[in-house]
Design an enzyme around this catalytic site. Structure first.
Site: not given
Length: 527
Positions: A126, A201, A225
């Site tokens: 990420k 996210s 997330s």
């Protein structure tokens, strides 16, 4: 329900319905690319732990595996926009170094296994995590030129275990929204239908894993997330018990009480890879989770709750998701001979309010989300909203809306105190119910992956995942097939603190005996 309260609830849902219809009307004019083809290269269909074993035993070369994943990313990424910066040349060079190490014979397979459990296995990260030489904007336009000078702790640990990073993946602005779209990289599209979201996210991470462009990855979770992207992309994700895996090296990094709510964890296409990757990420703290302890599932107690009890802030549960959860329950009762107890935990209907109150309980002591949005400059949410209306804001609407919500939540001091008390009571209730031998089966989200921009009309649906962050409970997200429209279905498995091994064992069992990751287009109309 009191008459005034009923009117408010009806009005709120009516406005959400109108906004949702308006968004869907606009989506008619959008032009999204076609769904990518399913993966055909057999190297892309092998779990990470098996890849590492074959590389150590000279059955496969790391360079061939890494090249297969690079080819896959190049094939699917133009349509999906999941990987936002790559390091393919460096990855191939590192893979050749692995091949040379194995072929040299200086260390036998057992030694290599102990030192490098992920030897030669490609992985993705990420973008909010520091990966040396890669950007680390977290989707914030003012940070678009920030480049990581070192590795986040978990990234360093995976590299030391032999993993080879391929690049970084997209996220939402400042990692605080459940659609991965920002002003730096744009939006990421679902591999199952590019008109739908990938979650957030850690959405880019979930997307590239779901389309077989990666096999294991690094995500973080403060309100779901890891688990929402895992759900929307048909893969596995695990939010560990709080304070087990270090969060250091990601941006933004929370402090105080929020640091306990933020969890770094593994995202995988195969359940069998969750425990080995979690061990590497957790380091010495992994021993606190009993990950090597044998689990006899038939001796455990199981509980199921099909919805949150009726929160006015959250969408009603989709029928296909309820049916999918019931199939899991029926499977466990039939195959394991257990009884799954249906429960109704009253305070879960306040999940959104509890999460909001817990996130704001330190008040002025914490750096606010608005401060982070400003990145050192003044940020006035109401003014920024006006700028957004006229198309001159540098921020996304969800980011601005979250800053506004944060301001309003901080003003509700008395209401926050009530919700914090409910959080303590709820944590004790669930922990007592589960004990050291219980698992709760709970929905991941009230809706199957929405279309782009639709979360604006249902912003609080993340409460189904967010509640377990503020309760600090471990949760594993599991895929359980595809919907009639070919979109992923899923469930959450919840255990009491430090009993991660229970739900990870159940995830592996369900993968073997029921269903696991399924490529897009592989099972439409199964219901």
């Amino acid at each position: 329900m009191r008459p005034l309260h009923r009117v408010l609830v009806t009005t709120l849902r009516g406005l959400s319905w109108l906004l949702l219809r308006f968004i869907r009307l606009l989506s008619v004019f959008s032009r999204d690319p076609p769904c990518p083809d399913p993966p055909l290269d057999p190297l892309l269909l092998i779990p990470a732990t098996e890849l590492a074993h074959k590389i150590r035993c000279k059955e496969l070369q790391s360079s061939a595996v890494v090249q297969a994943y690079i080819t896959r990313i190049r094939q699917v990424n133009p349509a999906l926009n999941a990987v936002v910066c790559e390091r393919f040349d460096e990855a191939l060079r590192e893979a050749r170094n692995v091949d040379e190490l194995v072929s040299s014979g200086t260390e036998d397979e057992k030694t290599l296994r102990e030192k490098y459990p992920l030897l030669g296995v490609p992985f993705t990260v990420k973008e909010a995590f520091a990966l040396q030489g890669m950007p680390q904007s977290s989707g914030l336009l003012s940070r678009r030129f920030v480049c990581a000078q070192s590795d986040a702790v978990v990234v360093s640990r995976i590299k030391k275990a032999g993993g080879i990073p391929l690049g970084v993946t997209n996220c939402s602005e400042l990692c605080m929204w459940y659609e991965s779209s920002n002003k730096v990289y744009g939006k990421t599209r679902s591999p199952y239908n590019p008109q739908h979201i990938v979650g957030g996210s850690s959405g880019g991470e979930g997307c590239i894993l779901g389309t077989a462009g990666s096999v294991i990855g690094v995500g973080s979770d403060i309100g779901g997330s890891i688990r929402m992207p895992a759900f929307f992309n048909g893969i596995y994700g695990h939010k560990p018990t709080a304070d087990i895996v270090p969060n250091d090296g990601q941006y933004p990094i929370d402090h105080g009480c929020r640091r306990e709510f933020l969890c770094t964890g593994p995202m995988c296409r195969y359940a069998v890879d969750l425990i080995p990757l979690l061990k590497v990420m957790a380091g010495e703290s992994a021993g606190r989770l009993h990950l090597d302890r044998e689990v006899k599932l038939s001796n455990l107690r199981f509980f199921s709750m099909e919805h949150d009890g009726g929160s006015p802030f959250v969408s009603p549960m989709d029928k296909e998701l309820v049916q999918a959860q019931r199939r899991v329950v029926e499977h466990l009762e039939k195959e394991l001979g257990v009884t799954v107890q249906q429960v109704s935990i009253y305070n879960l209907r306040y999940s959104f309010q509890i999460w909001s109150a817990m996130m704001s309980q330190d008040g002025e002591k914490e750096q606010s989300f608005a401060d982070l949005m400003g990145d050192g400059n003044s940020f006035w949410p109401f003014w920024e909203l006006l700028k957004w209306i006229f198309g001159v804001s540098k921020h996304t609407l969800p980011g601005i809306a979250l800053a506004l919500t944060e301001k309003m939540t901080q003003w509700n001091v008395r209401g926050n105190e009530i919700m914090i008390k409910k959080a303590r009571s709820l944590r004790q209730e669930i922990s007592t119910m589960l004990g050291d031998d219980g698992i709760l089966i709970y929905p991941s989200h009230p809706k199957i992956a929405p279309r782009h921009h639709e979360p604006i009309a249902m912003p609080f649906n993340f409460a189904y995942t967010g509640i377990f962050n503020v309760l600090a409970l471990p949760v594993t997200q599991c895929p359980v097939g595809l919907s009639r429209d070919g979109l992923p279905l899923g469930i959450q498995l919840v255990a009491s603190h430090y009993n991660d091994h229970l739900i990870l064992a159940l995830a592996q069992y369900l993968e073997k005996t029921l269903v696991g990751w399924m490529p897009s287009g592989s099972n439409k109309g199964q219901n």
